[in-house]
Design a protein around this motif. Structure first.
Motif, mmCIF file in Angstrom:
data_model
loop_
_atom_site.group_PDB
_atom_site.id
_atom_site.type_symbol
_atom_site.label_atom_id
_atom_site.label_comp_id
_atom_site.label_asym_id
_atom_site.label_seq_id
_atom_site.Cartn_x
_atom_site.Cartn_y
_atom_site.Cartn_z
ATOM 1 N N GLY A 1 -0.493 2.037 2.832
ATOM 2 C CA GLY A 1 -1.817 2.387 3.324
ATOM 3 C C GLY A 1 -2.910 1.459 2.891
ATOM 4 N N ASP A 2 -3.103 1.213 1.609
ATOM 5 C CA ASP A 2 -4.184 0.360 1.185
ATOM 6 C C ASP A 2 -3.623 -0.925 0.612
ATOM 7 O OD1 ASP A 2 -3.200 1.046 -1.207
ATOM 8 O OD2 ASP A 2 -4.895 2.276 -1.839
ATOM 9 N N LEU A 3 -4.451 -1.643 -0.144
ATOM 10 C CA LEU A 3 -4.081 -2.991 -0.532
ATOM 11 C C LEU A 3 -3.949 -3.175 -2.042
ATOM 12 C CD1 LEU A 3 -6.458 -4.888 1.870
ATOM 13 C CD2 LEU A 3 -4.110 -4.216 2.250
ATOM 14 N N HIS A 4 -3.259 -2.274 -2.689
ATOM 15 C CA HIS A 4 -3.204 -2.366 -4.132
ATOM 16 C C HIS A 4 -1.785 -2.553 -4.619
ATOM 17 C CE1 HIS A 4 -7.391 -1.537 -4.282
ATOM 18 N NE2 HIS A 4 -7.187 -0.549 -3.443
ATOM 19 N N PRO A 5 -1.613 -3.435 -5.628
ATOM 20 C CA PRO A 5 -0.271 -3.790 -6.051
ATOM 21 C C PRO A 5 0.505 -2.657 -6.690
ATOM 22 C CG PRO A 5 -1.916 -4.754 -7.501
ATOM 23 C CD PRO A 5 -2.637 -4.182 -6.332
ATOM 24 N N ARG A 6 -0.197 -1.697 -7.295
ATOM 25 C CA ARG A 6 0.479 -0.536 -7.865
ATOM 26 C C ARG A 6 -0.405 0.661 -7.647
ATOM 27 N NH1 ARG A 6 1.658 -4.857 -10.866
ATOM 28 N NH2 ARG A 6 3.793 -5.181 -11.500
ATOM 29 N N ASP A 7 0.204 1.829 -7.670
ATOM 30 C CA ASP A 7 -0.594 3.026 -7.432
ATOM 31 C C ASP A 7 -0.859 3.754 -8.730
ATOM 32 O OD1 ASP A 7 -1.755 4.906 -5.471
ATOM 33 O OD2 ASP A 7 -0.385 6.251 -6.513
ATOM 34 N N GLY B 1 -3.655 -8.286 8.886
ATOM 35 C CA GLY B 1 -3.002 -7.896 7.649
ATOM 36 C C GLY B 1 -3.482 -8.747 6.500
ATOM 37 N N GLY B 2 -3.361 -8.214 5.295
ATOM 38 C CA GLY B 2 -3.769 -8.945 4.102
ATOM 39 C C GLY B 2 -3.414 -8.146 2.877
ATOM 40 N N GLY B 3 -3.860 -8.630 1.707
ATOM 41 C CA GLY B 3 -3.600 -7.865 0.501
ATOM 42 C C GLY B 3 -3.471 -8.702 -0.738
ATOM 43 N N HIS B 4 -2.704 -8.209 -1.691
ATOM 44 C CA HIS B 4 -2.436 -8.843 -2.972
ATOM 45 C C HIS B 4 -1.003 -9.382 -2.947
ATOM 46 C CE1 HIS B 4 -6.129 -7.423 -4.784
ATOM 47 N NE2 HIS B 4 -5.867 -6.189 -4.379
ATOM 48 N N PRO B 5 -0.612 -10.155 -3.985
ATOM 49 C CA PRO B 5 0.748 -10.708 -3.981
ATOM 50 C C PRO B 5 1.839 -9.660 -3.812
ATOM 51 C CG PRO B 5 -0.554 -11.800 -5.648
ATOM 52 C CD PRO B 5 -1.418 -10.705 -5.093
ATOM 53 N N GLU B 6 1.707 -8.499 -4.442
ATOM 54 C CA GLU B 6 2.773 -7.508 -4.398
ATOM 55 C C GLU B 6 2.356 -6.248 -3.654
ATOM 56 O OE1 GLU B 6 3.783 -7.043 -8.497
ATOM 57 O OE2 GLU B 6 4.136 -9.189 -8.740
ATOM 58 N N ALA B 7 1.346 -6.361 -2.801
ATOM 59 C CA ALA B 7 0.892 -5.211 -2.019
ATOM 60 C C ALA B 7 0.213 -5.711 -0.762
ATOM 61 C CB ALA B 7 -0.075 -4.353 -2.823
ATOM 62 N N PHE C 1 8.018 -10.970 -5.170
ATOM 63 C CA PHE C 1 7.862 -10.933 -3.716
ATOM 64 C C PHE C 1 6.386 -11.077 -3.383
ATOM 65 C CE2 PHE C 1 7.446 -9.037 0.485
ATOM 66 C CZ PHE C 1 8.530 -9.605 1.147
ATOM 67 N N GLN C 2 6.063 -12.024 -2.509
ATOM 68 C CA GLN C 2 4.691 -12.301 -2.118
ATOM 69 C C GLN C 2 4.451 -11.788 -0.704
ATOM 70 O OE1 GLN C 2 2.245 -13.895 -3.934
ATOM 71 N NE2 GLN C 2 3.540 -14.097 -5.737
ATOM 72 N N PHE C 3 3.804 -10.621 -0.588
ATOM 73 C CA PHE C 3 3.603 -10.027 0.722
ATOM 74 C C PHE C 3 2.777 -10.923 1.645
ATOM 75 C CE2 PHE C 3 4.878 -5.588 -0.407
ATOM 76 C CZ PHE C 3 5.637 -5.356 0.725
ATOM 77 N N VAL C 4 1.695 -11.467 1.118
ATOM 78 C CA VAL C 4 0.826 -12.281 1.984
ATOM 79 C C VAL C 4 1.577 -13.508 2.481
ATOM 80 C CG1 VAL C 4 -1.308 -13.627 2.074
ATOM 81 C CG2 VAL C 4 -1.269 -11.425 0.882
ATOM 82 N N GLN C 5 2.329 -14.145 1.600
ATOM 83 C CA GLN C 5 3.137 -15.296 2.002
ATOM 84 C C GLN C 5 4.183 -14.886 3.036
ATOM 85 O OE1 GLN C 5 4.965 -17.258 -1.329
ATOM 86 N NE2 GLN C 5 6.202 -18.631 -0.058
ATOM 87 N N ALA C 6 4.807 -13.727 2.819
ATOM 88 C CA ALA C 6 5.808 -13.253 3.771
ATOM 89 C C ALA C 6 5.187 -13.009 5.145
ATOM 90 C CB ALA C 6 6.461 -11.969 3.247
#
Length: 603
Positions: free
Chosen positions: A8-14, A451-457, A435-440
């Motif tokens: 849902g949002d853009l945070h690496p951990r909840d 789409g966008g976010g942090h490295p792991e989110a 795992f790099q979400f943005v790179q993926a």
């Protein structure tokens, strides 16, 4: 439909757990993780001659290398906070804001729907209002300073073209984004085409190309000179507020020196909930922020603290992460984020209490939905794929990121969750280290609406026909990526029960606040004997454990969520205990109490 994981949002951990959710996490660890003790660093004894060997080890493993650094770590001073004008565009942005406030221009603060964006929006709003009051400008009386928080389902993350067009229709001259904007290159271009200017106050991962048009206040922006790169968005917003007050004073406005520190209550909340590393400048801001939070002047925040069952004066980062932050976040997850921002800005005590109780209700609903959705999502997981994807149209987009985080934690794989929102499928992702979400997502950007976010989110939007090929592309990327999947956790040190003293308790307390980058110290005591084990709590869900070491040192332990183990442990059983050190205060008495992190068989 194809399998996909919740997001849902853009945070690496909840960080959205009450105590039950924390227990759920610990129980998962006990089933799937192994432990090892960190290797002692011989250099620590020489580096910290005035400290106990245990405290020296803890500091050394946190990157502290000398007594002077240890003193700065244990007693951070506000002098360590950097000059806000080290941001390259800060002076220009502040000058432009002051020009807008002093004239008839309309300023729109565009925030985000999570706690970081909400608190950051309240930060900028409060700072602009302070300046207008000091200068006797009527921008607020004429409602020329406004705020806007996007709707998670209707707008999605960040600026949208619809919002930009709407602002133009309202006669907006200046847009200040908070916790978004850096990835909105097209939307910013449109804003300038319509005659509006933009100040971007953000901290998210950079897109392949940033817009050259706005004043960009972002610690990772190309060519940026600011020395600390991992501020939360609210931290960046605080820097804008500090710079604004400084320039205002230079222009003769009566803003008392130090007034900006009263804004740190907002920094303390969002720095924890956004899970940025509590090191360097973040550690200083959080330390002082907690002090301000404990004597906050905000009527709405006081009501929220009371509604959460807390009291001013002893609030910690744990209270923020598990009680205060989740209630603020719940508004944007279940309803509209406006409800949380309106509470933070509320001055009337009666309305504040009503708004706080409403957030309580939203938080309870968020918990219920998350638990039910997580159970369904786990049933849909395919163990054979390197990329977990769950598509479930019954899941609320607001809790998709929470469920994705639980999937990633349970599977040790990058996980996304998607649900239908209007004509699109919107999702969030969480991933283990590596795992790099943005790179993926850059490998399949043409399949995405945004789409966008942090490295792991991450957060993203897809058309229906692109869901299956997008999952396939992300799976291919995951298959070729090295991810930390080995389920091993580290305890900071091996520590026998007789070594747990009040001096050690005080030394560990001086290392707080704890969080990412400065985790709460954990220890292992080998071959301790069980004396008693009994379930406690209204439903017996927790464990009260009494253990003894070979020299008969006895310690009381509490295991949150470990109640079911009470019948499995018997007098005389020998176990390895992984624990954290705490204090139990009751009826005016204080005693050392160990918190169970894990129980390991000696076999």
């Amino acid at each position: 439909m194809a399998q996909a994981s919740l997001g849902g949002d853009l945070h690496p951990r909840d960080c959205e757990h009450d105590r039950f959710h924390l227990c759920l996490r610990v129980l998962m660890i006990s089933r799937s993780k192994q432990w090892r003790v960190r290797e002692p660093a011989a250099e620590a004894v020489t580096a910290f001659p005035e400290l106990s060997p245990v405290l020296g080890q803890l500091l050394w493993h946190r990157g502290v290398r000398s007594m002077s650094e240890a003193e700065a770590f244990r007693s951070p001073t506000f002098d360590a906070v950097h000059d806000p004008f080290l941001f390259r565009h800060m002076k220009g942005a502040v000058d432009r804001l002051l020009t807008a406030l002093s004239s008839n221009e309309v300023v729109m603060i565009h925030g985000d729907y999570d706690a970081d964006g909400i608190c950051g929006t309240a930060m900028i709003w409060s700072a602009l209002k302070e300046v207008c009051m000091a200068a006797e400008w009527n921008a607020f009386e004429e409602q020329r300073v406004r705020w806007y928080l996007p709707d998670r389902e209707g707008d999605g993350y960040g600026m949208s073209h619809g919002a930009v067009e709407n602002f133009h229709g309202q006669g907006v001259n200046m847009i200040v984004t908070v916790d978004c904007g850096i990835a909105n290159v097209d939307e910013i271009t449109r804003a300038y085409e319509l005659g509006m200017e933009v100040i971007v106050v953000d901290h998210h991962q950079l897109p392949p190309k940033c817009s050259p048009l706005p004043y960009t206040i972002h610690p990772l922006a190309p060519g940026e000179t600011y020395p600390f790169q991992t501020l939360a968005a609210v931290g960046v917003a605080f820097k804008v507020a500090c710079a604004l007050f400084t320039v205002a004073r230079e222009r003769g406005m009566d803003i008392p020196v130090g007034r900006e520190k009263w804004l740190l209550d907002l920094v303390s909340i969002a720095t924890v909930t956004d899970m940025v590393p509590l090191v360097g400048e973040n550690r200083v801001l959080e330390t002082y922020g907690l002090q301000v939070l404990n004597k906050t002047r905000r009527v709405g925040l006081k009501a929220l603290i009371e509604a959460a069952g807390l009291s001013l004066g002893a609030l910690t980062e744990v209270d923020v992460g598990f009680r205060i932050g989740p209630r603020i976040n719940a508004a944007g997850r279940i309803a509209k984020a406006d409800a949380a921002l309106e509470l933070l800005l509320e001055d009337d005590p009666h309305r504040a209490r009503d708004r706080a109780e409403a957030l309580n209700g939203l938080n309870a609903e968020r918990q219920r939905l998350t638990e039910a959705s997580t159970r369904r999502a786990l049933e849909a997981v395919n163990d054979d794929t390197p990329f977990v994807a769950v598509v479930d149209e019954t899941i609320r987009i607001g809790i998709a990121g929470l469920v994705a985080g639980k999937l990633a934690q349970e599977t040790s794989k990058p996980s996304v969750v998607m649900t239908r929102v209007g004509e699109h499928f919107v999702g969030s992702g969480r991933a283990p280290s590596g795992f790099q979400f943005v790179q993926a997502m850059e490998t399949c950007r043409t399949l995405m609406v945004r789409g966008g976010g942090h490295p792991e989110a991450c957060g993203f939007t897809l058309t229906e026909e692109c869901v299956v090929p997008w999952i396939a592309a992300m799976t291919t990327f995951a298959a070729a990526t090295s991810i930390e999947t080995e389920a091993i956790r580290e305890a900071d040190a091996e520590l026998n029960l007789n070594e747990v003293t009040w001096d050690l308790v005080r030394g560990i307390d001086a290392m707080a606040p704890f969080g990412m980058g400065n985790g709460r110290p954990t220890f292992m005591a080998r071959r301790v004997q069980v004396i008693t084990a009994e379930p406690v709590g209204k439903t017996g869900s927790h464990l009260r454990l009494t253990v003894a070491s070979g020299d008969k040192t006895i310690r009381q332990c509490i295991g949150f969520g470990w109640g079911s183990h009470a019948t499995r442990l018997h007098l005389g059983d020998t176990i390895h205990l992984v624990y954290a050190i705490g204090v139990n205060a009751w009826n005016g008495r204080r005693e050392i109490q160990l918190e169970v992190i894990d129980l390991l068989s000696c076999v």
